[in-house]
Design a protein around this motif. Structure first.
Motif, short mmCIF file in Angstrom:
data_model
loop_
_atom_site.label_atom_id
_atom_site.label_comp_id
_atom_site.label_asym_id
_atom_site.label_seq_id
_atom_site.Cartn_x
_atom_site.Cartn_y
_atom_site.Cartn_z
N MET A 5 5.73 3.41 1.45
CA MET A 5 5.07 2.16 1.78
C MET A 5 4.43 2.27 3.18
O MET A 5 5.13 2.54 4.16
CB MET A 5 6.07 1.01 1.75
CG MET A 5 5.42 -0.34 1.85
SD MET A 5 6.53 -1.69 1.47
CE MET A 5 7.52 -1.72 2.94
N GLN A 6 3.11 2.12 3.24
CA GLN A 6 2.38 2.26 4.50
C GLN A 6 1.74 0.95 4.95
O GLN A 6 1.15 0.91 6.03
CB GLN A 6 1.30 3.32 4.36
CG GLN A 6 1.83 4.69 4.03
CD GLN A 6 2.63 5.28 5.17
OE1 GLN A 6 2.22 5.22 6.31
NE2 GLN A 6 3.77 5.83 4.85
N GLY A 7 1.81 -0.10 4.14
CA GLY A 7 1.21 -1.38 4.51
C GLY A 7 1.39 -2.39 3.39
O GLY A 7 2.02 -2.11 2.37
N VAL A 8 0.86 -3.58 3.61
CA VAL A 8 0.88 -4.65 2.62
C VAL A 8 -0.52 -5.22 2.50
O VAL A 8 -1.37 -5.03 3.38
CB VAL A 8 1.89 -5.77 3.00
CG1 VAL A 8 3.31 -5.25 2.99
CG2 VAL A 8 1.55 -6.39 4.35
N VAL A 68 0.88 -1.16 0.00
CA VAL A 68 0.00 0.00 0.00
C VAL A 68 0.92 1.22 0.00
O VAL A 68 1.67 1.43 0.94
CB VAL A 68 -0.92 0.03 1.24
CG1 VAL A 68 -1.78 1.29 1.23
CG2 VAL A 68 -1.78 -1.22 1.32
N LEU A 69 0.89 1.98 -1.10
CA LEU A 69 1.70 3.18 -1.20
C LEU A 69 0.83 4.40 -0.93
O LEU A 69 -0.26 4.52 -1.47
CB LEU A 69 2.30 3.31 -2.60
CG LEU A 69 3.37 2.31 -2.98
CD1 LEU A 69 3.82 2.55 -4.41
CD2 LEU A 69 4.55 2.39 -2.03
N VAL A 70 1.33 5.29 -0.09
CA VAL A 70 0.65 6.55 0.21
C VAL A 70 1.66 7.66 -0.04
O VAL A 70 2.68 7.73 0.64
CB VAL A 70 0.14 6.59 1.67
CG1 VAL A 70 -0.53 7.91 1.96
CG2 VAL A 70 -0.80 5.42 1.95
N ASP A 71 1.38 8.46 -1.04
CA ASP A 71 2.28 9.56 -1.41
C ASP A 71 3.71 9.06 -1.62
O ASP A 71 4.68 9.69 -1.20
CB ASP A 71 2.24 10.68 -0.37
CG ASP A 71 0.86 11.31 -0.25
OD1 ASP A 71 0.16 11.39 -1.28
OD2 ASP A 71 0.49 11.71 0.87
N GLY A 131 -9.01 5.55 -0.62
CA GLY A 131 -8.15 5.16 -1.73
C GLY A 131 -8.06 3.65 -1.89
O GLY A 131 -8.08 3.12 -3.01
N ILE A 132 -7.97 2.94 -0.76
CA ILE A 132 -7.93 1.48 -0.80
C ILE A 132 -9.25 0.95 -1.36
O ILE A 132 -9.27 0.02 -2.18
CB ILE A 132 -7.62 0.90 0.59
CG1 ILE A 132 -6.17 1.23 0.97
CG2 ILE A 132 -7.88 -0.60 0.64
CD1 ILE A 132 -5.82 0.95 2.41
N MET A 135 -1.96 -2.59 7.58
CA MET A 135 -1.32 -1.27 7.60
C MET A 135 -0.31 -1.21 8.74
O MET A 135 -0.50 -1.84 9.77
CB MET A 135 -2.37 -0.18 7.76
CG MET A 135 -3.41 -0.13 6.65
SD MET A 135 -2.73 0.23 5.02
CE MET A 135 -2.22 1.94 5.26
N PHE A 136 0.74 -0.43 8.56
CA PHE A 136 1.76 -0.26 9.59
C PHE A 136 1.29 0.70 10.68
O PHE A 136 1.79 0.65 11.80
CB PHE A 136 3.07 0.24 8.98
CG PHE A 136 3.61 -0.67 7.90
CD1 PHE A 136 3.46 -2.05 7.97
CD2 PHE A 136 4.26 -0.14 6.81
CE1 PHE A 136 3.96 -2.89 6.99
CE2 PHE A 136 4.77 -0.96 5.82
CZ PHE A 136 4.62 -2.34 5.90
N ALA A 137 0.34 1.56 10.35
CA ALA A 137 -0.27 2.50 11.31
C ALA A 137 -1.73 2.65 10.91
O ALA A 137 -2.11 2.32 9.79
CB ALA A 137 0.44 3.85 11.27
N SER A 138 -2.54 3.13 11.81
CA SER A 138 -3.96 3.30 11.53
C SER A 138 -4.16 4.22 10.32
O SER A 138 -3.67 5.35 10.32
CB SER A 138 -4.66 3.87 12.76
OG SER A 138 -6.04 3.96 12.54
#
Length: 64
Positions: A13-16, A7-10, A43-44, A32-35
């Protein structure tokens, strides 16, 4: 090696995530690595809609 969908945010990498499909149902498990913010969840969901159209299945998103 081990390759994971991310999961890319800007650009960061923010999650898988991973998915499993059966007949007319696809389940996307997002870790996600954080909430995630509402914007990230939206977006997801938009990406899940595109995957549903591509796979021609219903999609459910599960956060873990």
């Amino acid at each position: 090696g081990w390759i994971s969908a991310v999961v890319l945010v800007d650009g960061a990498m923010q999650g898988v995530w991973e998915h499993t499909s059966r007949a007319t149902q696809t389940i996307i498990k997002v870790h996600m690595f954080a909430s995630p913010s509402v914007r990230v969840r939206d977006g997801i969901a938009a990406e899940a809609d595109r995957l549903a159209a591509f796979l021609n299945t219903n999609v459910t998103i599960a956060y873990g």
